[in-house]
Design a protein around this motif. Structure first.
Motif, PDB file in Angstrom:
ATOM      1  N   SER A  66     -12.059   3.692  -3.643  1.00 21.01           N
ATOM      2  CA  SER A  66     -13.238   4.285  -2.838  1.00 21.01           C
ATOM      3  C   SER A  66     -12.706   5.072  -1.437  1.00 21.01           C
ATOM      4  N   LYS A  71      -6.162   5.465   0.681  1.00 20.90           N
ATOM      5  CA  LYS A  71      -5.289   6.156  -0.182  1.00 20.90           C
ATOM      6  C   LYS A  71      -4.326   7.065   0.389  1.00 20.90           C
ATOM      7  N   SER A  72      -5.004   7.965   1.392  1.00 21.35           N
ATOM      8  CA  SER A  72      -3.842   8.807   1.748  1.00 21.35           C
ATOM      9  C   SER A  72      -2.829   7.902   2.814  1.00 21.35           C
ATOM     10  N   THR A  73      -3.265   6.946   3.605  1.00 18.36           N
ATOM     11  CA  THR A  73      -2.417   6.396   4.438  1.00 18.36           C
ATOM     12  C   THR A  73      -1.390   5.675   3.679  1.00 18.36           C
ATOM     13  N   LYS A 205      -5.028  -2.989   3.956  1.00 20.43           N
ATOM     14  CA  LYS A 205      -5.481  -3.432   5.117  1.00 20.43           C
ATOM     15  C   LYS A 205      -5.304  -4.931   5.414  1.00 20.43           C
ATOM     16  N   SER A 243      -0.495  -3.838   3.586  1.00 21.61           N
ATOM     17  CA  SER A 243      -1.004  -2.844   4.892  1.00 21.61           C
ATOM     18  C   SER A 243      -0.194  -1.556   4.686  1.00 21.61           C
ATOM     19  N   ALA A 244      -0.889  -0.612   4.424  1.00 20.62           N
ATOM     20  CA  ALA A 244      -0.491   0.881   4.602  1.00 20.62           C
ATOM     21  C   ALA A 244       0.033   1.235   5.922  1.00 20.62           C
ATOM     22  N   MET A 245      -0.847   0.715   6.921  1.00 20.57           N
ATOM     23  CA  MET A 245      -0.788   0.966   8.385  1.00 20.57           C
ATOM     24  C   MET A 245       0.702   0.521   8.861  1.00 20.57           C
TER      25      MET A 245
HETATM   26  P1  GDP Z   1      -9.088   7.259   2.036  1.00 15.44           P
HETATM   27  O1  GDP Z   1     -10.231   7.866   2.380  1.00 15.44           O
HETATM   28  O2  GDP Z   1      -9.008   6.295   0.810  1.00 15.44           O
HETATM   29  O3  GDP Z   1      -7.714   8.549   1.990  1.00 15.44           O
HETATM   30  O4  GDP Z   1      -8.282   6.481   3.417  1.00 15.44           O
HETATM   31  P2  GDP Z   1      -7.666   6.702   4.484  1.00 15.44           P
HETATM   32  O5  GDP Z   1      -6.099   6.831   4.274  1.00 15.44           O
HETATM   33  O6  GDP Z   1      -8.154   8.043   5.216  1.00 15.44           O
HETATM   34  O7  GDP Z   1      -8.092   5.836   5.653  1.00 15.44           O
HETATM   35  C1  GDP Z   1      -9.318   5.210   5.969  1.00 15.44           C
HETATM   36  C2  GDP Z   1      -9.189   4.475   7.298  1.00 15.44           C
HETATM   37  O8  GDP Z   1      -8.561   3.190   7.211  1.00 15.44           O
HETATM   38  C3  GDP Z   1      -8.511   5.253   8.379  1.00 15.44           C
HETATM   39  O9  GDP Z   1      -9.126   5.163   9.566  1.00 15.44           O
HETATM   40  C4  GDP Z   1      -7.137   4.559   8.249  1.00 15.44           C
HETATM   41  O10 GDP Z   1      -6.566   4.513   9.538  1.00 15.44           O
HETATM   42  C5  GDP Z   1      -7.595   3.261   7.998  1.00 15.44           C
HETATM   43  N1  GDP Z   1      -6.442   2.398   7.246  1.00 15.44           N
HETATM   44  C6  GDP Z   1      -5.702   2.932   6.314  1.00 15.44           C
HETATM   45  N2  GDP Z   1      -4.784   2.025   5.928  1.00 15.44           N
HETATM   46  C7  GDP Z   1      -4.886   0.874   6.882  1.00 15.44           C
HETATM   47  C8  GDP Z   1      -4.363  -0.505   6.725  1.00 15.44           C
HETATM   48  O11 GDP Z   1      -3.311  -0.684   5.945  1.00 15.44           O
HETATM   49  N3  GDP Z   1      -5.011  -1.182   7.894  1.00 15.44           N
HETATM   50  C9  GDP Z   1      -5.694  -0.902   8.777  1.00 15.44           C
HETATM   51  N4  GDP Z   1      -6.193  -1.648   9.758  1.00 15.44           N
HETATM   52  N5  GDP Z   1      -6.166   0.392   8.470  1.00 15.44           N
HETATM   53  C10 GDP Z   1      -5.931   1.172   7.604  1.00 15.44           C
END
Ligand code: GDP
Length: 330
Positions: A66, A71-73, A205, A243-245
């Motif tokens: 969703s 996804k992008s991260t 996350k 955790s992608a972050m």
């Molecule tokens: P997408 O819409 O599925 O592509 O999601 P995004 O990659 O844009 O991420 C949505 C939000 O979740 C962003 O604010 C990211 O910084 C945050 N986010 C993504 N991966 C992680 C993670 O591993 N940990 C945390 N805490 N936040 C994350």
């Protein structure tokens, strides 16, 4: 010398540059595939056909989740990890909603900042060409071109809506479903039947305060998966947290993709799945072409409105109307 606007594309030159791995040539070739002009489409078909021996070697991975799941991260982190290991990574997208909105946010370069800056990555947003079938067909061909250009990992992104997940799972070797810890997401996934498509569930996350909840969610998914029939008898979809972050868990995630490939190769399922996919693509392209031909037929165009109205008013059954329209192809 400027190229005349209507000039036929020089397929030989395009092929040569694409095989040499030039990203600009790859981009031009994909634009050719996406073009609606019939001469471009004929050229694109010829190009893909001549490049066929150079395709098929990549690991093809579908990624769904969703909006906001990360996804992008994830693609950015996984892509950079793979590039660090010597891979070349292409990112494509299937976003049927882009046909309505005119642009896809999936595969958008600004969402994958590190990958976008890497010369070992190629990112392309979803084509916006009407039906899901049309979008999927163009993405499949774009994938073949990426492989011919030397990209050995292709990530195909989609959002968890409608049939787009099935379409992406039909064009990839491994289908990865991303989930969030908590938020009832785990049940949603099961309801949608997505879990049955997935070769792995990865809960993103899993960092900071979220780690406990992520582990909880993983346990829920594992027990849910136990009662579902796995897609393959040689692979039980694992459930991971990562955790992608922070990047924690990304190498383990990739290892599962490799394990899956090993298991599928050993059982012969890898080859049989690809063969089935190719034949399925043929039929789906045939369906689209026949439908396009039918729609373009002047006699059909003249009658279709009336038939539509009769069906809408309940004066004619859909079956009879469909039969009459199909007859016009003769
Ligand atoms: P997408 O819409 O599925 O592509 O999601 P995004 O990659 O844009 O991420 C949505 C939000 O979740 C962003 O604010 C990211 O910084 C945050 N986010 C993504 N991966 C992680 C993670 O591993 N940990 C945390 N805490 N936040 C994350």
């Amino acid at each position: 010398m400027p190229v005349p606007r209507n000039a036929a594309p020089d397929i030989d030159a395009l092929k040569r540059d694409l095989l040499a791995g030039h990203r600009a040539a790859l981009a031009r070739a994909i634009t050719l595939i996406e073009s609606r002009r019939s001469d471009h489409q004929a050229a694109a078909r010829e190009l893909v056909q001549t490049l066929l021996p150079n395709t098929g070697k990549a690991i093809r991975i579908g990624i769904t989740g969703s909006p906001g799941v990360g996804k992008s991260t994830t693609i950015d982190a996984l892509g950079m990890f793979l590039i660090g290991g010597g891979h070349k990574v292409a990112v494509l997208a299937v976003d049927p909603s882009s046909a309505r909105t005119g642009g896809s946010i999936l595969g958008d370069k600004t969402r994958m900042a590190q990958l976008a800056a890497s010369e070992h990555a190629y990112i392309r947003p979803s084509p916006s060409s009407g039906t899901l079938g049309g979008v999927a067909a163009k993405t499949r061909e774009a994938m073949l071109l990426c492989e011919a250009a030397g990209f050995d990992v292709v990530l195909v992104e989609t959002v968890g809506i409608g049939q787009s997940e099935t379409a992406v799972s039909d064009m990839t070797d491994f289908f990865l479903a991303l989930m969030l810890p908590g938020a009832g997401d785990e049940l949603q996934g099961i309801k949608k039947g997505l879990v049955e498509l997935a070769d792995m569930i990865a809960i993103n996350k899993a960092d900071g305060d979220n780690i406990k909840r992520a582990n909880h969610a993983a346990a829920d998914y594992r027990s849910a998966l136990h009662i579902l029939k796995p897609r393959s008898e040689h692979w039980h979809p694992p459930v991971l947290t990562y955790s992608a972050m922070t990047g924690k868990g990304i190498p383990e995630l990739w290892q599962k993709v490799l394990d899956h490939r090993t298991a599928m190769n050993a059982s012969g399922e890898f080859a049989s799945r690809r063969r089935e996919q190719q034949v399925k693509w043929m039929w789906s392209m045939l369906e689209q072409r026949l439908l396009a031909r039918l729609r373009a037929e002047p006699s059909v165009r003249a009658r279709v409105k009336k038939l539509e109205a009769e069906v809408a008013d309940g004066r004619l059954t859909p079956a009879v109307a469909a039969e009459r329209l199909a007859d016009m192809l003769r």
